[in-house]
Design a protein around this motif. Structure first.
Motif, PDB file in Angstrom:
ATOM      1  N   LEU A   1      17.632 107.073 -17.211  1.00 17.98           N
ATOM      2  CA  LEU A   1      16.983 108.027 -16.321  1.00 17.98           C
ATOM      3  C   LEU A   1      16.050 107.234 -15.428  1.00 17.98           C
ATOM      4  N   ILE A   2      16.402 107.129 -14.141  1.00 22.38           N
ATOM      5  CA  ILE A   2      15.658 106.287 -13.199  1.00 22.38           C
ATOM      6  C   ILE A   2      14.872 107.179 -12.232  1.00 22.38           C
ATOM      7  N   PRO A   3      13.543 107.031 -12.172  1.00 17.34           N
ATOM      8  CA  PRO A   3      12.729 107.886 -11.292  1.00 17.34           C
ATOM      9  C   PRO A   3      13.146 107.773  -9.828  1.00 17.34           C
ATOM     10  N   ASP A   4      13.072 108.915  -9.129  1.00 15.38           N
ATOM     11  CA  ASP A   4      13.357 108.962  -7.694  1.00 15.38           C
ATOM     12  C   ASP A   4      12.049 109.031  -6.921  1.00 15.38           C
ATOM     13  N   SER A   5      11.975 108.340  -5.828  1.00 16.66           N
ATOM     14  CA  SER A   5      10.850 108.474  -4.910  1.00 16.66           C
ATOM     15  C   SER A   5      11.338 109.190  -3.659  1.00 16.66           C
ATOM     16  N   GLY A   6      10.413 109.585  -2.825  1.00 13.98           N
ATOM     17  CA  GLY A   6      10.794 110.260  -1.585  1.00 13.98           C
ATOM     18  C   GLY A   6      10.806 111.766  -1.688  1.00 13.98           C
ATOM     19  N   VAL A   7      10.622 112.295  -2.906  1.00 16.51           N
ATOM     20  CA  VAL A   7      10.503 113.744  -3.098  1.00 16.51           C
ATOM     21  C   VAL A   7       9.218 114.011  -3.872  1.00 16.51           C
ATOM     22  N   LYS A   8       8.797 115.249  -3.882  1.00 15.61           N
ATOM     23  CA  LYS A   8       7.574 115.596  -4.601  1.00 15.61           C
ATOM     24  C   LYS A   8       7.746 115.401  -6.109  1.00 15.61           C
ATOM     25  N   TRP A   9       6.681 114.948  -6.747  1.00 18.35           N
ATOM     26  CA  TRP A   9       6.594 114.954  -8.197  1.00 18.35           C
ATOM     27  C   TRP A   9       5.704 116.136  -8.568  1.00 18.35           C
ATOM     28  N   PHE A  10       6.285 117.155  -9.192  1.00 17.24           N
ATOM     29  CA  PHE A  10       5.522 118.345  -9.551  1.00 17.24           C
ATOM     30  C   PHE A  10       4.744 118.122 -10.853  1.00 17.24           C
ATOM     31  N   ILE A  11       3.617 118.803 -10.994  1.00 17.67           N
ATOM     32  CA  ILE A  11       2.864 118.826 -12.248  1.00 17.67           C
ATOM     33  C   ILE A  11       3.169 120.138 -12.938  1.00 17.67           C
ATOM     34  N   ASP A  12       3.764 120.046 -14.100  1.00 17.11           N
ATOM     35  CA  ASP A  12       4.161 121.225 -14.885  1.00 17.11           C
ATOM     36  C   ASP A  12       3.061 121.495 -15.912  1.00 17.11           C
ATOM     37  N   TYR A  13       2.421 122.679 -15.829  1.00 14.95           N
ATOM     38  CA  TYR A  13       1.272 122.981 -16.687  1.00 14.95           C
ATOM     39  C   TYR A  13       1.644 123.912 -17.838  1.00 14.95           C
ATOM     40  N   ASN A  14       1.065 123.622 -18.997  1.00 17.01           N
ATOM     41  CA  ASN A  14       1.175 124.487 -20.172  1.00 17.01           C
ATOM     42  C   ASN A  14      -0.133 125.260 -20.305  1.00 17.01           C
ATOM     43  N   PHE A  15      -0.152 126.482 -19.810  1.00 18.00           N
ATOM     44  CA  PHE A  15      -1.378 127.276 -19.805  1.00 18.00           C
ATOM     45  C   PHE A  15      -1.782 127.726 -21.211  1.00 18.00           C
ATOM     46  N   GLU A  16      -0.918 127.503 -22.198  1.00 22.27           N
ATOM     47  CA  GLU A  16      -1.249 127.873 -23.564  1.00 22.27           C
ATOM     48  C   GLU A  16      -1.827 126.693 -24.356  1.00 22.27           C
TER      49      GLU A  16
END
Length: 636
Positions: free
Chosen positions: A87-102
């Motif tokens: 699994l190789i990271p991609d650049s050039g697109v947004k990296w989202f932050i996924d939050y666990n509100f619990e």
């Protein structure tokens, strides 16, 4: 709380210095996840402590993490004996932050966050496989191909908003989706007749949301805005029923269909947005005690959920100006220029190799029924006149244009559903669009000739489109044509997953476009076919047949209440029901029932016969449902 969080990391900040400063300031961001998308559309998710990213950033970005073929769905590519997948990271697109509100961070009290980094799948350190890599190649081929087509066929410039191909710095693509979905109270069983009546009476469409549905919808819109989606609107769709008021004033028995739209972006970001939006929507509504389903047809007999995909293209000039490459220079007399006509004709002529990526599940085909605004024919609408934009919602792909706004011209593909793999839908569409563009420009066709081609009658020869097909109508495809005429003029639409996936073999000349373009390899196509077939067989054998048995057993003879006797009509109605029950689910000396026959053909790999029996089963279940409802309605 929302304003204190970081929601995405843009490409220009995806470096060690900026990431170190960000993570030091936001200790609630604790993990990294490499989100790769396999052949079928499943995405990966892991929890990697952020210190691993920072300890050796360059190596992490270069090498990512290693998994094996059992972690992702890549049949014919990665198997148990050849299983290395990186699994190789991609650049050039947004990296989202996924939050666990619990799970609040003990130091800040803010929800625990994970950086979701869109990633490529690489097999054996060499082959870039999976959905993201396929779309990446398709975008590159389209941009290169269109630029070459313009330069090699300069005649086309007289019909475009361009003067000199040397003014073009690059070709740019835009894409976006519209997301429909149902929200409901957990474990509630929908009353199909109430849903159908509400739909016919348009009681829900664009009506005011209430209670927790309104609150959750508004929270979704605010969150999506913070994630940079540039939300355009959220509203009720046609499906659903009015909720009931509980004793405490809260709403209960919720079953509503909603839609959320956001601004277009480039194709890769649009597909990434599609996944992230679904996670946000599900998480928000779940916090309010509501289930969300992105199934194409969660309830039979009422409107399903779609995900219309919009595709546009423009030239970025060296002076920074952006020019739509589909728009006609003389927009008052032509719907599009030859590049626009070619792109649309390419989708229509080659839809047999787009459709397997659009509709890959049994659920998807449950939605594609005449009369529910889901397209069932390969046909387009341009508009009843140059000055009358098309609003025909019954066609497969529509032309969106505005004479007053030259930048607006693009196409709306109406067949995808919320679970369609947007990466592969866009990739296959771009391949087919480029094929049509090249054909039209090589033939040096002008807009008048191309409109005539697209509007041709059945049986008329054409330089590109197939002789025994029509491709355009401004009429309602469901009410103005019989079933036989639809099939004759616009082609017989596949009715099962198997019929759809066999298009790759039955239309081998079109499948070659995917391979000869370099967008997919033979292994990619074989992998997708195997993945879809396996999912179809498993879902049909282990879920649909079991559900059919449960439904048949639920259709029981009812003893009338208060001593009321059943009359001869009741007995006749029950006899119809019982005959259907036996045909579907009860073996006898004279032969096995439909379920037994279908189960056996699936186990033996006789998929053509299994597909035929699946259609027979669905028809008999529909008859049984109608017969049992008639039987119950007459009982006192």
């Amino acid at each position: 709380m929302f304003e204190n969080l970081v929601y995405y990391i843009p490409a220009e900040n995806q470096n060690l210095q900026d990431l170190t400063a960000l993570l030091k300031a936001h200790p609630e961001i604790a993990f990294v996840s490499l989100a790769a998308v396999d052949t079928f559309g499943h995405d990966t998710d892991e929890k990697i402590p952020v210190r691993i990213l920072l300890d050796d950033y360059d190596q992490f970005i270069k090498a990512g993490v290693q998994t094996d073929g059992s972690s992702v769905l890549l049949p014919c590519i990665a198997d148990i004996s050849n299983a290395r997948v990186d699994l190789i990271p991609d650049s050039g697109v947004k990296w989202f932050i996924d939050y666990n509100f619990e799970n609040p961070d003990p130091e800040t009290g803010l929800p625990c966050g994970t950086i979701r980094i869109p990633s490529s799948l690489v097999h054996n350190e060499v082959d870039y496989v999976g959905s993201r890599s396929i779309l990446h190649r398709a975008v590159a081929r389209f941009k290169e191909g269109v630029l070459a087509a313009i330069k090699n066929n300069p005649y086309v410039l007289q019909y475009m908003l361009l003067d000199d191909p040397d003014d073009i710095a690059e070709i740019d693509l835009t894409a976006g989706t519209e997301m429909e979905f149902y929200v409901m109270t957990p474990d509630d069983m929908a009353d199909r007749e109430r849903l159908h009546t509400s739909q016919v009476m348009k009681e829900q469409y664009w009506k005011r949301t209430q209670g927790i549905v309104r609150t959750a919808m508004e929270e979704c819109l605010k969150l999506l805005e913070l994630y940079g989606f540039e939300v355009e609107m959220g509203h009720k769709e046609v499906g659903g029923i009015k909720p009931e008021m509980a004793h405490g004033g809260e709403l209960d028995h919720i079953m509503e269909q909603l839609e959320i739209d956001w601004k277009y972006s480039d194709p890769m970001q649009a597909a990434d947005n599609d996944y992230q939006a679904r996670y946000i929507i599900k998480d928000v509504f779940r916090r309010y005690g509501l289930n969300v389903t992105f199934l194409a047809k969660p309830v039979q007999g009422v409107a399903g959920s779609g995900k219309h995909v919009h595709i546009g293209a423009r030239a970025i000039l060296k002076n920074g100006k952006k020019v739509n490459i589909f728009t006609a220079k003389d927009a008052a007399h032509h719907f599009m220029n030859p590049i626009g006509f070619g792109a649309l004709m390419g989708i229509l002529k080659n839809y047999e190799i787009i459709n397997p990526f659009v509709s890959a599940t049994n659920d998807a085909f449950n939605r594609l029924k005449p009369g529910f605004e889901a397209p069932v024919c390969v046909v387009t609408s341009l508009g009843k006149g140059i000055d009358v934009p098309s609003r025909n919602r019954t066609v497969l792909v529509g032309l969106v244009r505005d004479i007053q706004s030259p930048a607006a011209t693009h196409f709306e593909l109406r067949s995808p559903n919320p679970k369609s793999n947007t990466y592969l839908v866009l990739a296959s569409s771009l391949v087919c669009m480029l094929d049509g563009i090249n054909a039209c420009l090589r033939a040096e066709k002008d807009p008048v000739a191309l409109e005539r081609s697209l509007s041709k009658e059945y049986g008329r020869e054409d330089f590109y489109l197939e002789k025994d097909r029509r491709y355009r109508t401004e009429l309602n495809i469901f009410t103005e044509f019989s079933d036989a005429d639809r099939a004759r003029y616009y082609g017989k639409a596949p009715a099962t997953v198997w019929e759809n996936i066999t298009n790759f073999d039955d239309c081998a000349d079109k499948t070659r476009l995917l391979i000869e373009s370099g967008v997919m390899t033979q292994k990619d196509v074989a992998s997708y076919k195997a993945a879809v077939t396996d999912q179809w067989v498993t879902d049909l054998h282990d879920r649909i047949l079991d559900n059919a048995r449960v439904f048949v057993r639920s259709c029981k003879k009812i003893t009338p209440e208060n001593g009321t006797l059943a009359n001869d009509l009741d007995e006749q109605n029950w006899m119809k029901v019982n005959i259907l029950r036996s045909e579907i689910a009860k073996d006898s000396i004279s032969g096995p029932c439909i379920i037994t026959r279908l189960s056996k053909t699936l186990e033996e790999g006789r998929y053509h016969e299994a597909s035929r029996l699946q259609l027979l089963l669905m028809d008999k279940l529909t008859q049984l449902d109608q017969a049992y409802r008639s039987y119950k309605r007459n009982l006192l």
